[in-house]
Design an enzyme around this catalytic site. Sequence first.
Site, short mmCIF file in Angstrom:
data_model
loop_
_atom_site.label_atom_id
_atom_site.label_comp_id
_atom_site.label_asym_id
_atom_site.label_seq_id
_atom_site.Cartn_x
_atom_site.Cartn_y
_atom_site.Cartn_z
CE1 TYR A 62 -3.62 -1.86 5.51
CE2 TYR A 62 -3.58 0.50 4.87
CZ TYR A 62 -3.76 -0.94 4.56
OH TYR A 62 -3.80 -1.27 3.32
CB SER B 211 -0.76 -0.01 1.36
OG SER B 211 -1.76 1.35 1.38
P1 NDP Z 1 -10.91 -6.81 0.52
O1 NDP Z 1 -11.24 -6.44 1.99
O2 NDP Z 1 -11.85 -6.61 -0.42
O3 NDP Z 1 -10.10 -8.05 0.38
C1 NDP Z 1 -9.21 -8.65 1.39
C2 NDP Z 1 -9.19 -10.23 0.82
O4 NDP Z 1 -8.12 -10.72 1.75
C3 NDP Z 1 -10.45 -10.91 0.89
O5 NDP Z 1 -10.41 -11.81 -0.17
C4 NDP Z 1 -10.34 -11.62 2.10
O6 NDP Z 1 -11.06 -12.73 2.17
C5 NDP Z 1 -8.77 -11.67 2.39
N1 NDP Z 1 -8.34 -12.33 3.58
C6 NDP Z 1 -8.37 -11.19 4.86
N2 NDP Z 1 -7.75 -11.96 5.66
C7 NDP Z 1 -7.42 -12.96 5.38
C8 NDP Z 1 -6.91 -14.26 6.16
N3 NDP Z 1 -6.66 -14.22 7.47
N4 NDP Z 1 -6.42 -15.37 5.46
C9 NDP Z 1 -6.83 -15.20 4.07
N5 NDP Z 1 -7.39 -14.32 3.37
C10 NDP Z 1 -7.52 -12.95 4.08
O7 NDP Z 1 -9.60 -5.50 0.35
P2 NDP Z 1 -9.11 -5.24 -1.23
O8 NDP Z 1 -9.14 -5.98 -2.04
O9 NDP Z 1 -9.32 -3.69 -1.24
O10 NDP Z 1 -7.24 -5.24 -0.31
C11 NDP Z 1 -6.51 -6.34 -0.92
C12 NDP Z 1 -5.32 -5.74 -0.50
O11 NDP Z 1 -4.80 -4.66 -1.01
C13 NDP Z 1 -4.84 -5.81 1.08
O12 NDP Z 1 -3.64 -6.41 1.18
C14 NDP Z 1 -4.94 -4.30 1.56
O13 NDP Z 1 -4.41 -3.94 2.41
C15 NDP Z 1 -4.21 -3.80 0.05
N6 NDP Z 1 -4.68 -2.47 -0.10
C16 NDP Z 1 -5.85 -1.86 -0.63
C17 NDP Z 1 -6.11 -0.62 -0.66
C18 NDP Z 1 -7.62 -0.04 -0.98
O14 NDP Z 1 -7.75 1.11 -0.70
N7 NDP Z 1 -8.55 -0.99 -0.95
C19 NDP Z 1 -5.26 0.46 -0.92
C20 NDP Z 1 -3.81 -0.23 -0.84
C21 NDP Z 1 -3.66 -1.52 -0.39
P3 NDP Z 1 -11.72 -13.63 3.40
O15 NDP Z 1 -12.25 -12.87 4.24
O16 NDP Z 1 -12.74 -14.49 2.38
O17 NDP Z 1 -10.46 -14.51 3.87
#
Ligand code: NDP
Length: 258
Positions: free
Chosen positions: A150, A137
């Site tokens: 974070y 990020s």
């Molecule tokens: P979402 O919340 O849509 O997706 C997060 C994903 O991670 C989900 O598929 C969730 O699936 C999975 N996840 C969470 N915890 C676990 C775990 N313990 N084990 C396995 N899977 C896990 O977020 P985004 O798509 O927006 O974000 C994805 C990545 O991008 C993250 O690393 C986030 O920090 C990063 N990011 C996001 C930004 C934004 O503005 N949205 C900006 C910059 C970076 P499930 O709950 O089914 O396990």
Amino acid sequence: MAGRVVVTGASSGIGEATVRLLRGRGWDVLAVARREDRLRALADETGATWFRADVTSDDDVAALRAHVESTGPLHALVNNAGGAFGLDSVEAGSVDDWQRMFDVNVLGTKRVTAALLPALRDGAEEAGVADVVTVTSIAGHVAYEGGGGYNASKFAEHALVAVLRLELAGEPIRVVEIAPGMVQTEEFSLVRFGGDQARADAVYADVPGPLTADDVAESIVHAMELPSHVNLDLVTVKPVAQAAPHRVARGALAVRRP
Ligand code: NDP
């Protein structure tokens, strides 16, 4: 080269979009997350396969490793699972929230990368190159008020990626960091604010063109599809409306003449 790839955090947002794009480009995709129903629906739609694993669990990641190794070499890993919990000051923030952010963003990435490197080496031997792509990020590079846990976890994840690149130097394995700014995904802010939809919506209110999950997926796949001698070390991708985590334009963009 379209080979076999594991995408973590594949059940929503950036991970889900990455699975769709990679499938469209002919990759054999193993989609990983905790929610089976969403993984199953995505697999049915795209032809990906799926594996349920919590990246904060040693047992789950060991099972993922065994599954991957029993089904052939691996050519790429997209470490995308992660998230934010809370937007509180260092003073007021919950230690539990910080712990959860470290568990998923830092230790989850470490755990999955370590577990899958042997299969990635097999893939690199077979195809000439393998990739470890990690979605950090801009919060891993620039601090902002309320960023606390974070920021700290994403700075640590950035450091992990930098160390890994040094440690793998000399091997045909590319280590890529994708650092997105504001991405309007369905769940990221909702998770951050404990299900408070109004607070989540306010993050993106009047922002002219936040990134979409598809935009970030494009950056990930672009890095993976470059010639095998090219390593995009760090891709910072932000909306035009965002100059920094804490500097976001709202309302229409307009030319400003001095
Ligand atoms: P979402 O919340 O849509 O997706 C997060 C994903 O991670 C989900 O598929 C969730 O699936 C999975 N996840 C969470 N915890 C676990 C775990 N313990 N084990 C396995 N899977 C896990 O977020 P985004 O798509 O927006 O974000 C994805 C990545 O991008 C993250 O690393 C986030 O920090 C990063 N990011 C996001 C930004 C934004 O503005 N949205 C900006 C910059 C970076 P499930 O709950 O089914 O396990």
